[in-house]
Design a protein around this motif. Structure first.
Motif, PDB file in Angstrom:
ATOM      1  N   LYS A   1       1.152 -27.383  18.877  1.00 28.77           N
ATOM      2  CA  LYS A   1       1.120 -25.993  18.415  1.00 28.77           C
ATOM      3  C   LYS A   1       2.111 -25.155  19.228  1.00 28.77           C
ATOM      4  O   LYS A   1       2.869 -24.363  18.675  1.00 28.77           O
ATOM      5  CB  LYS A   1      -0.308 -25.455  18.567  1.00 28.77           C
ATOM      6  CG  LYS A   1      -0.533 -24.128  17.897  1.00 28.77           C
ATOM      7  CD  LYS A   1      -2.010 -23.779  17.825  1.00 28.77           C
ATOM      8  CE  LYS A   1      -2.477 -23.118  19.113  1.00 28.77           C
ATOM      9  NZ  LYS A   1      -3.839 -22.567  19.002  1.00 28.77           N
TER      10      LYS A   1
ATOM     11  N   GLU B   1      -3.481 -28.475  11.363  1.00 32.85           N
ATOM     12  CA  GLU B   1      -2.083 -28.486  11.803  1.00 32.85           C
ATOM     13  C   GLU B   1      -1.727 -27.176  12.524  1.00 32.85           C
ATOM     14  O   GLU B   1      -1.158 -27.182  13.605  1.00 32.85           O
ATOM     15  CB  GLU B   1      -1.183 -28.700  10.575  1.00 32.85           C
ATOM     16  CG  GLU B   1       0.302 -28.532  10.826  1.00 32.85           C
ATOM     17  CD  GLU B   1       0.889 -29.624  11.713  1.00 32.85           C
ATOM     18  OE1 GLU B   1       0.302 -30.723  11.754  1.00 32.85           O
ATOM     19  OE2 GLU B   1       1.926 -29.364  12.356  1.00 32.85           O
ATOM     20  N   GLN B   2      -2.114 -26.058  11.922  1.00 37.89           N
ATOM     21  CA  GLN B   2      -1.724 -24.754  12.472  1.00 37.89           C
ATOM     22  C   GLN B   2      -2.428 -24.424  13.776  1.00 37.89           C
ATOM     23  O   GLN B   2      -1.833 -23.885  14.686  1.00 37.89           O
ATOM     24  CB  GLN B   2      -2.014 -23.642  11.449  1.00 37.89           C
ATOM     25  CG  GLN B   2      -1.086 -23.665  10.252  1.00 37.89           C
ATOM     26  CD  GLN B   2       0.346 -23.335  10.611  1.00 37.89           C
ATOM     27  OE1 GLN B   2       0.616 -22.352  11.272  1.00 37.89           O
ATOM     28  NE2 GLN B   2       1.273 -24.171  10.201  1.00 37.89           N
TER      29      GLN B   2
ATOM     30  N   ARG C   1       5.750 -25.832  18.340  1.00 36.91           N
ATOM     31  CA  ARG C   1       6.195 -25.193  17.110  1.00 36.91           C
ATOM     32  C   ARG C   1       6.514 -23.718  17.333  1.00 36.91           C
ATOM     33  O   ARG C   1       7.424 -23.155  16.726  1.00 36.91           O
ATOM     34  CB  ARG C   1       5.096 -25.347  16.059  1.00 36.91           C
ATOM     35  CG  ARG C   1       5.558 -25.080  14.632  1.00 36.91           C
ATOM     36  CD  ARG C   1       4.452 -25.327  13.621  1.00 36.91           C
ATOM     37  NE  ARG C   1       3.326 -24.443  13.829  1.00 36.91           N
ATOM     38  CZ  ARG C   1       2.071 -24.844  14.022  1.00 36.91           C
ATOM     39  NH1 ARG C   1       1.785 -26.126  14.029  1.00 36.91           N
ATOM     40  NH2 ARG C   1       1.101 -23.963  14.204  1.00 36.91           N
ATOM     41  N   ARG C   2       5.745 -23.083  18.235  1.00 41.54           N
ATOM     42  CA  ARG C   2       5.854 -21.632  18.367  1.00 41.54           C
ATOM     43  C   ARG C   2       6.804 -21.157  19.449  1.00 41.54           C
ATOM     44  O   ARG C   2       7.289 -20.036  19.379  1.00 41.54           O
ATOM     45  CB  ARG C   2       4.481 -21.061  18.700  1.00 41.54           C
ATOM     46  CG  ARG C   2       3.552 -21.166  17.544  1.00 41.54           C
ATOM     47  CD  ARG C   2       2.201 -20.734  17.990  1.00 41.54           C
ATOM     48  NE  ARG C   2       1.304 -20.740  16.863  1.00 41.54           N
ATOM     49  CZ  ARG C   2       0.021 -20.438  16.959  1.00 41.54           C
ATOM     50  NH1 ARG C   2      -0.478 -20.127  18.137  1.00 41.54           N
ATOM     51  NH2 ARG C   2      -0.732 -20.455  15.903  1.00 41.54           N
TER      52      ARG C   2
ATOM     53  N   LEU D   1      -2.729 -13.226  15.999  1.00 39.56           N
ATOM     54  CA  LEU D   1      -1.404 -13.732  15.608  1.00 39.56           C
ATOM     55  C   LEU D   1      -1.526 -15.101  14.933  1.00 39.56           C
ATOM     56  O   LEU D   1      -0.826 -15.395  13.969  1.00 39.56           O
ATOM     57  CB  LEU D   1      -0.480 -13.823  16.824  1.00 39.56           C
ATOM     58  CG  LEU D   1      -0.173 -12.511  17.548  1.00 39.56           C
ATOM     59  CD1 LEU D   1       0.839 -12.739  18.663  1.00 39.56           C
ATOM     60  CD2 LEU D   1       0.351 -11.454  16.577  1.00 39.56           C
TER      61      LEU D   1
ATOM     62  N   MET E   1       0.194 -17.002   6.391  1.00 32.96           N
ATOM     63  CA  MET E   1       1.556 -17.221   5.853  1.00 32.96           C
ATOM     64  C   MET E   1       1.690 -18.642   5.328  1.00 32.96           C
ATOM     65  O   MET E   1       2.324 -18.892   4.307  1.00 32.96           O
ATOM     66  CB  MET E   1       2.604 -16.989   6.955  1.00 32.96           C
ATOM     67  CG  MET E   1       2.824 -15.530   7.293  1.00 32.96           C
ATOM     68  SD  MET E   1       3.955 -15.351   8.694  1.00 32.96           S
ATOM     69  CE  MET E   1       5.506 -15.896   7.953  1.00 32.96           C
TER      70      MET E   1
ATOM     71  N   VAL F   1      -2.448 -14.550  11.340  1.00 27.21           N
ATOM     72  CA  VAL F   1      -1.331 -14.121  10.500  1.00 27.21           C
ATOM     73  C   VAL F   1      -0.479 -15.328  10.109  1.00 27.21           C
ATOM     74  O   VAL F   1      -0.119 -15.511   8.952  1.00 27.21           O
ATOM     75  CB  VAL F   1      -0.452 -13.066  11.231  1.00 27.21           C
ATOM     76  CG1 VAL F   1       0.794 -12.765  10.409  1.00 27.21           C
ATOM     77  CG2 VAL F   1      -1.240 -11.793  11.481  1.00 27.21           C
TER      78      VAL F   1
ATOM     79  N   ARG G   1       8.292 -10.485   4.940  1.00 29.86           N
ATOM     80  CA  ARG G   1       7.013 -11.203   5.002  1.00 29.86           C
ATOM     81  C   ARG G   1       7.180 -12.638   5.508  1.00 29.86           C
ATOM     82  O   ARG G   1       6.214 -13.290   5.851  1.00 29.86           O
ATOM     83  CB  ARG G   1       6.341 -11.220   3.624  1.00 29.86           C
ATOM     84  CG  ARG G   1       5.703  -9.895   3.249  1.00 29.86           C
ATOM     85  CD  ARG G   1       4.932  -9.995   1.939  1.00 29.86           C
ATOM     86  NE  ARG G   1       3.790 -10.900   2.034  1.00 29.86           N
ATOM     87  CZ  ARG G   1       2.589 -10.523   2.471  1.00 29.86           C
ATOM     88  NH1 ARG G   1       2.387  -9.284   2.844  1.00 29.86           N
ATOM     89  NH2 ARG G   1       1.591 -11.385   2.513  1.00 29.86           N
ATOM     90  N   LYS G   2       8.408 -13.113   5.541  1.00 29.19           N
ATOM     91  CA  LYS G   2       8.645 -14.492   5.998  1.00 29.19           C
ATOM     92  C   LYS G   2       8.871 -14.566   7.504  1.00 29.19           C
ATOM     93  O   LYS G   2       9.151 -15.629   8.049  1.00 29.19           O
ATOM     94  CB  LYS G   2       9.855 -15.094   5.266  1.00 29.19           C
ATOM     95  CG  LYS G   2       9.555 -15.409   3.819  1.00 29.19           C
ATOM     96  CD  LYS G   2       8.487 -16.482   3.703  1.00 29.19           C
ATOM     97  CE  LYS G   2       8.119 -16.737   2.226  1.00 29.19           C
ATOM     98  NZ  LYS G   2       6.885 -17.533   2.115  1.00 29.19           N
ATOM     99  N   MET G   3       8.788 -13.411   8.161  1.00 34.02           N
ATOM    100  CA  MET G   3       8.915 -13.464   9.623  1.00 34.02           C
ATOM    101  C   MET G   3       7.592 -13.864  10.251  1.00 34.02           C
ATOM    102  O   MET G   3       6.533 -13.389   9.854  1.00 34.02           O
ATOM    103  CB  MET G   3       9.367 -12.114  10.176  1.00 34.02           C
ATOM    104  CG  MET G   3      10.876 -11.943  10.095  1.00 34.02           C
ATOM    105  SD  MET G   3      11.478 -10.685  11.238  1.00 34.02           S
ATOM    106  CE  MET G   3      11.256 -11.480  12.823  1.00 34.02           C
ATOM    107  N   SER G   4       7.665 -14.754  11.238  1.00 32.50           N
ATOM    108  CA  SER G   4       6.458 -15.229  11.912  1.00 32.50           C
ATOM    109  C   SER G   4       6.013 -14.222  12.960  1.00 32.50           C
ATOM    110  O   SER G   4       6.846 -13.572  13.596  1.00 32.50           O
ATOM    111  CB  SER G   4       6.749 -16.571  12.576  1.00 32.50           C
ATOM    112  OG  SER G   4       5.818 -16.809  13.609  1.00 32.50           O
ATOM    113  N   PRO G   5       4.695 -14.096  13.160  1.00 34.85           N
ATOM    114  CA  PRO G   5       4.221 -13.222  14.245  1.00 34.85           C
ATOM    115  C   PRO G   5       4.638 -13.742  15.618  1.00 34.85           C
ATOM    116  O   PRO G   5       4.490 -13.039  16.612  1.00 34.85           O
ATOM    117  CB  PRO G   5       2.700 -13.257  14.078  1.00 34.85           C
ATOM    118  CG  PRO G   5       2.419 -14.502  13.325  1.00 34.85           C
ATOM    119  CD  PRO G   5       3.600 -14.740  12.441  1.00 34.85           C
ATOM    120  N   PHE G   6       5.153 -14.957  15.656  1.00 33.01           N
ATOM    121  CA  PHE G   6       5.558 -15.534  16.950  1.00 33.01           C
ATOM    122  C   PHE G   6       7.061 -15.420  17.204  1.00 33.01           C
ATOM    123  O   PHE G   6       7.552 -15.898  18.212  1.00 33.01           O
ATOM    124  CB  PHE G   6       5.109 -17.001  17.036  1.00 33.01           C
ATOM    125  CG  PHE G   6       3.614 -17.118  16.988  1.00 33.01           C
ATOM    126  CD1 PHE G   6       2.853 -16.808  18.103  1.00 33.01           C
ATOM    127  CD2 PHE G   6       2.973 -17.473  15.819  1.00 33.01           C
ATOM    128  CE1 PHE G   6       1.470 -16.871  18.050  1.00 33.01           C
ATOM    129  CE2 PHE G   6       1.588 -17.542  15.764  1.00 33.01           C
ATOM    130  CZ  PHE G   6       0.830 -17.242  16.887  1.00 33.01           C
TER     131      PHE G   6
END
Lengths: 414, 78
Positions: free
Chosen positions: A65, B13-14, A68-69, B37, B44, B40, A127-132
């Motif tokens: 996780k 997964e997330q 990915r972020r 976060l 998405m 969110v 809207r396709k921007m990630s909060p991360f």
């Protein structure tokens, strides 16, 4: 009497190794970490070589996780912090959390994240921007994540000073411990900017070597055929500790931080002034801070970027500061092997100075086949490392924006 | 694959949680360790997978895995 500050741990990820031990051994063998650029398709770029990390397994330091972020520069920082804390014999700063802090400098922050976010927003809208995206891009989040992992609740900071960022990281942490604001600081620098914008941007400035056919010979500081620096990536963090605390817990002490100097050129956004007066003032400031004479310094890890201007002016500045002592000091640029790790460079090179003192070895300047005439009479340690006593070592870094920073380390004696 | 299975696969997964943790009544924040976060990003991913849009008002009502499944069904996802 001033509090004394010692180095008790080192964590290093460099193009020549995934620990300080591995990196230092490679430098002493004169091995280059430069190769073809593989991090993105660079076919249309003028420069297609870089100093990338090799065989680094992020999953030893972050979970899937987090992988990915987080941007690479955050992952490298967490990995280097794990290595440095382990090396220092500290599992967590929980008990002393409020007396422990972290400073990780970065020239650029999360460039990969910014590039991807821009692609996403252009393709799919906001809207396709990630909060991360924002927390992965902000440069100070390297220090933020390390503080969270190890419970470091004291001073936290991220100096952004281009190629001097890592030196500012170690130097500012040194001052914080010496002045008593904290007892332990995890400190250094990071960058992971081998990306289209990073390489394309420095290419546009004509700053990078284009010796694409001979990657390992591309970074050639002080050589008459040098044609620019080689972009690299990495992270190095040092554990700085107040001396009596380190002695009390029986820590292994690598060396003592002796002095730190910072100056500004106030001259040009990218170029150093002829003779680089700001650099010599900076070295003089570090010597004064350490209460040392130039003759007491046995090794200088030069900024030595392999750009035409830097190398010429840096040596002019060194001559001015060292005077007659210049002939007996060993000067080398380990960027000849690591390339230029930008914000990580100063911290890595500080660690190399510490290792030179510890092992009594000066690392070489490789590829120095034909030293420029103007560098005659100097010991630039060409090609091969050499055994010699190193009582004290100085590391120079000079960043865009005229940001100069110099650190001096010395052998630890109680 | 049923809707439930697909939703749970995305959540695993997330959020990096196990299948066993993904009981229908499991709450994202209290049981699965998510923060706002995470939520969110999770939503998405649902939008991407199921071709729908979830407004912030609707997002506020989603607390558990069952809430997500019910919401998707209400949008005609099967």
């Amino acid at each position: 009497m001033k509090r004394r500050v010692v180095v008790t741990g080192i964590g290093a990820l460099t193009p020549v190794g995934n620990t300080i031990q591995e990196s230092w051994a490679a430098l002493c063998e004169g091995k280059s970490g430069i190769g073809p650029l593989t991090k993105f398709d660079c076919a249309v770029f003028e420069t297609r070589i870089a100093g990338e990390l090799k065989g680094f397994d992020p999953l030893r330091h972050v979970n899937k996780k987090e992988l990915r972020r987080y941007d690479d520069f955050i992952i490298y920082s967490l990995a280097a912090a794990d290595l440095a804390m382990e090396d220092a014999g500290l599992s967590t700063a929980e008990k002393d959390g409020q007396r422990a802090g972290v400073i990780i400098g970065s020239a650029i922050g999360g460039l990969t994240t910014m590039e991807k976010a821009k692609e996403n927003i252009m393709a799919g809208g906001p809207r396709k921007m990630s909060p991360f995206d924002i927390p992965a891009a902000l440069a100070n989040l390297a220090a933020g994540h390390v503080s969270i992992r190890y419970g470091l609740k004291g001073p936290i900071h991220c100096p952004v000073a281009a190629c001097a960022s890592g030196t500012y990281g170690v130097g500012d942490a040194f001052r914080i411990v010496r002045e008593g604001y904290a007892d332990i600081m995890v400190a250094g620098g990071v960058d992971a900017a081998i990306t289209p914008l990073g390489v394309g941007g420095f290419n546009a400035m004509r700053a990078l070597s284009r010796r694409n056919d001979e990657p390992q010979r591309a970074s050639r500081p002080f050589d008459r055929d040098r044609d620019g620096f080689v972009m690299a990536e990495g992270c190095t963090l040092l554990v700085l500790e107040e001396m009596s605390r380190a002695l009390e817990r029986g820590a292994r002490i690598y060396a003592e931080v002796a002095g730190y100097g910072v100056t500004s050129d106030a001259f040009h956004m990218a170029a150093p002034p002829p003779g680089h007066e700001g650099a010599s003032r900076c070295m003089a400031a570090a010597l004064a801070d350490a209460a040392m004479e130039p003759s007491e310094v046995d090794y200088v890890n030069a900024h030595g970027t392999s750009t035409p201007l830097n190398d010429t002016y840096e040596i002019q500045a060194l001559r001015r500061v060292f005077g007659d002592a210049i002939g007996r000091v060993s000067i080398s640029s380990t960027k000849s092997m690591t390339g230029h790790m930008l914000g990580a460079a100063g911290a890595a090179e500080a660690a190399f100075c510490v290792m030179a003192i510890t092992d009594g070895v000066v690392p070489p300047t490789i590829n120095l086949d034909h030293p420029d005439d103007e560098f005659s009479g100097l010991d630039l340690v060409p090609h091969r490392s050499r055994r010699r006593e190193v009582r004290a070592a100085m590391t120079n870094t000079f960043g865009f924006g005229g940001a100069n920073a110099v650190l001096i380390f010395k052998r630890f004696e109680e | 694959m049923t809707l439930e299975e697909k939703v749970i696969e995305i959540i695993m997964e997330q959020l990096g949680v196990t299948k066993e943790e993904c009981r229908p009544e499991a709450a994202f924040i209290d049981d699965l360790g998510a923060d706002s976060l995470d939520l969110v990003e999770l939503i998405m991913e649902m939008e991407e997978n199921f071709g729908i849009q979830i407004s912030d008002d609707e997002l506020e009502k989603i607390r558990t895995i069952q809430d997500v499944i019910d919401f998707l069904r209400s949008k005609g996802v099967e």
